[in-house]
Design an enzyme around this catalytic site. Structure first.
Site, PDB file in Angstrom:
ATOM      1  N   TYR A  60       2.696 103.136  -5.517  1.00  0.00           N
ATOM      2  CA  TYR A  60       3.182 101.794  -5.840  1.00  0.00           C
ATOM      3  C   TYR A  60       2.257 101.069  -6.818  1.00  0.00           C
ATOM      4  O   TYR A  60       2.025  99.872  -6.691  1.00  0.00           O
ATOM      5  CB  TYR A  60       3.326 100.961  -4.566  1.00  0.00           C
ATOM      6  CG  TYR A  60       4.438 101.431  -3.661  1.00  0.00           C
ATOM      7  CD1 TYR A  60       5.761 101.112  -3.927  1.00  0.00           C
ATOM      8  CD2 TYR A  60       4.156 102.187  -2.521  1.00  0.00           C
ATOM      9  CE1 TYR A  60       6.783 101.551  -3.095  1.00  0.00           C
ATOM     10  CE2 TYR A  60       5.178 102.628  -1.689  1.00  0.00           C
ATOM     11  CZ  TYR A  60       6.482 102.299  -1.990  1.00  0.00           C
ATOM     12  OH  TYR A  60       7.484 102.736  -1.160  1.00  0.00           O
ATOM     13  N   TYR A 107      15.109  98.919   3.379  1.00  0.00           N
ATOM     14  CA  TYR A 107      14.194  99.936   2.872  1.00  0.00           C
ATOM     15  C   TYR A 107      13.980 100.947   3.991  1.00  0.00           C
ATOM     16  O   TYR A 107      13.568 100.588   5.095  1.00  0.00           O
ATOM     17  CB  TYR A 107      12.841  99.344   2.460  1.00  0.00           C
ATOM     18  CG  TYR A 107      11.833 100.402   2.107  1.00  0.00           C
ATOM     19  CD1 TYR A 107      11.833 100.998   0.838  1.00  0.00           C
ATOM     20  CD2 TYR A 107      10.905 100.847   3.040  1.00  0.00           C
ATOM     21  CE1 TYR A 107      10.933 101.986   0.517  1.00  0.00           C
ATOM     22  CE2 TYR A 107       9.996 101.846   2.728  1.00  0.00           C
ATOM     23  CZ  TYR A 107      10.014 102.413   1.474  1.00  0.00           C
ATOM     24  OH  TYR A 107       9.125 103.412   1.170  1.00  0.00           O
ATOM     25  N   ASP A 142      16.154 102.348  12.639  1.00  0.00           N
ATOM     26  CA  ASP A 142      14.912 102.688  11.945  1.00  0.00           C
ATOM     27  C   ASP A 142      13.821 101.770  12.485  1.00  0.00           C
ATOM     28  O   ASP A 142      13.614 100.662  11.996  1.00  0.00           O
ATOM     29  CB  ASP A 142      15.103 102.507  10.443  1.00  0.00           C
ATOM     30  CG  ASP A 142      13.841 102.807   9.643  1.00  0.00           C
ATOM     31  OD1 ASP A 142      12.776 103.015  10.275  1.00  0.00           O
ATOM     32  OD2 ASP A 142      13.896 102.806   8.406  1.00  0.00           O
ATOM     33  N   LYS A 181       4.660 105.428  11.670  1.00  0.00           N
ATOM     34  CA  LYS A 181       3.645 104.380  11.523  1.00  0.00           C
ATOM     35  C   LYS A 181       2.770 104.222  12.767  1.00  0.00           C
ATOM     36  O   LYS A 181       1.815 104.944  12.939  1.00  0.00           O
ATOM     37  CB  LYS A 181       4.297 103.067  11.092  1.00  0.00           C
ATOM     38  CG  LYS A 181       4.838 103.118   9.664  1.00  0.00           C
ATOM     39  CD  LYS A 181       5.123 101.768   9.108  1.00  0.00           C
ATOM     40  CE  LYS A 181       5.709 101.843   7.695  1.00  0.00           C
ATOM     41  NZ  LYS A 181       4.778 102.336   6.687  1.00  0.00           N
TER      42      LYS A 181
END
Length: 434
Positions: free
Chosen positions: A29, A156, A247, A276
């Site tokens: 990014y 996202y 998600d 995560k």
């Protein structure tokens, strides 16, 4: 003769770590042409990371939302070290091992709804890829043509191609839009559109699945919506035989105030994606869980009905052990108390700044608080304000990585009240000075 590249890649003792990094690393990014020098971090402890000059930074974004118990947690480190001396990895096709089985046995009972099977992958994007493949092949295995996928605008779900396809079209996907498969995107539900959305879903008979980030759209700008409206969407999906994928890669493991965001729902998803915080931020691991109904659609003498998906490091034993250690910590009463403490502190801060002229919007769910900065223009990931804010907080020893003109605090649960107050004070100063 093999080319000799040793000189080109030999570390230069005259250069510091940042300079060496600039010679050989391509960062995520990041527009590398004009990127700020990357800060060399040499160690972490609790909510802090330290650079090579000894400067301390509060990791207020949990290092991209993964670290839930603090850096270099001694209990997780101990369990990982012990496992390294037993079994570091083994192929997971045709073999199994205790850490993978035990993690599934401990994880499934605490997940919302009736989750029955665990499929291991490497990260959040791959967990989503598996979920999508499960849904599409589920209907194919049943001999039904259902290929439409439903998702939220501004969602996202990751950077692999399937995950990008179900993510809102944005700067993240621009270069690939012509290659992504079609998805129907709907607005976040609210009191004004919920009747339309549920009615619309009831007509989508060819839809295979609906994938959603429960309660919070993370990279889309920390956009938040109410559980009661999501519940109604899930109910409409159930009535229309549309599989649902939660998600929970970002929201899982306590971020929304409960262990999983879907605990706030009456209607539970058919599939859940996790990553995560799964390992406490120690190392990569992804999980896709599903109901027995979905699993059984793949049981057949016909080998074409097999879910042909896997990764070299599927169910890595070290990552599974790190996850088990993280679960041990997560399920302690003091961790839940910390989650509630952070949540309460955020709520007070919200009230203190919500009327400030530069606060365009402020929102909170659980341990996550997001502040949309007023710029006079539309909210944008490419806002020039982003770099100013980022540098401002780094100078004060705080890692806050803005989403354009949106800053958010998403800290490890062990953060102290003093450190939270310091972050709040820095944001108040920024509101006056920037």
């Amino acid at each position: 003769m093999m080319p000799d590249s040793s000189k080109r890649h030999t570390p230069d003792s005259q250069l510091n770590l940042t300079e060496r990094d600039q010679k050989v690393i391509w960062h995520p990014y990041t527009q590398m042409k004009n990127a700020l020098p990357h800060i060399p971090i040499v160690r972490g402890e609790g909510v802090y990371v330290f650079d090579e000059d000894g400067k301390r930074y509060i990791d207020a974004v949990s290092s991209w939302w993964v670290n839930i118990h603090g850096h270099s947690h001694p209990y997780i480190a101990q369990k990982v070290a012990e496992q390294l001396n037993v079994l570091e990895h083994v192929i997971f096709a045709g073999f199994t091992h205790e850490p993978a089985v035990l993690l599934a046995e401990r994880l499934l009972p605490i997940l919302p709804g009736k989750q029955d099977k665990v499929f291991y992958t490497d990260n959040g994007s791959t967990a989503v890829e598996v979920a999508l493949k499960m849904c599409l092949q589920y209907w194919d295995n049943k001999g039904r043509s259902k290929t439409r996928i439903l998702a939220f605008k501004n969602a996202y779900h990751g950077d692999t191609f399937g995950a990008m396809s179900v993510s809102g079209r944005s700067i993240f996907t621009d270069a690939f839009n012509s290659l992504l498969f079609d998805v129907e995107f709907i607005d976040l539900p609210n009191e004004n559109n919920i009747s339309y959305l549920t009615s619309h879903i009831s007509n989508l008979k060819d839809t295979a699945c609906f994938i959603f980030e429960p309660l919070i759209l993370g990279s889309g700008g920390m956009l938040m919506y109410e559980a009661k409206y999501l519940d109604q969407l899930l109910s409409a999906c159930k009535d229309t035989a549309i599989l649902t994928i939660a998600d929970e890669v970002m929201t899982g493991f306590g971020r929304t105030g409960t262990y999983f965001a879907c605990e706030k729902l009456t209607n539970k998803p058919d599939i859940i994606c996790l990553s995560k915080g799964l390992t406490g931020g120690t190392m990569p691991l992804g999980v896709t869980t599903c109901t027995n109904e979905i699993f059984e659609a793949f049981l057949s003498d016909d080998k074409l009905k097999t879910l042909y998906h896997g990764h070299s490091f599927t169910a890595n034993p070290i990552a599974c052990v790190a996850s088990l250690a993280s679960l041990d910590i997560l399920l302690k009463s003091e961790t839940l108390q910390n989650i509630k403490r952070v949540e309460a502190k955020h709520a007070v801060f919200l009230e203190e700044i919500k009327t400030h002229a530069k606060v365009k919007a402020i929102r909170q769910t659980g341990t996550i608080i997001a502040i949309e900065w007023e710029t006079g223009n539309e909210t944008s990931y490419l806002s020039n304000l982003r770099n100013l804010l980022y540098a401002y907080f780094l100078d004060k020893g705080i890692i806050l990585r803005p989403l354009g003109n949106i800053i958010y605090i998403l800290p490890p649960y062990v953060i102290s009240d003093e450190d939270l107050d310091y972050i709040y004070a820095a944001i108040k100063s920024a509101l006056e000075e920037i």
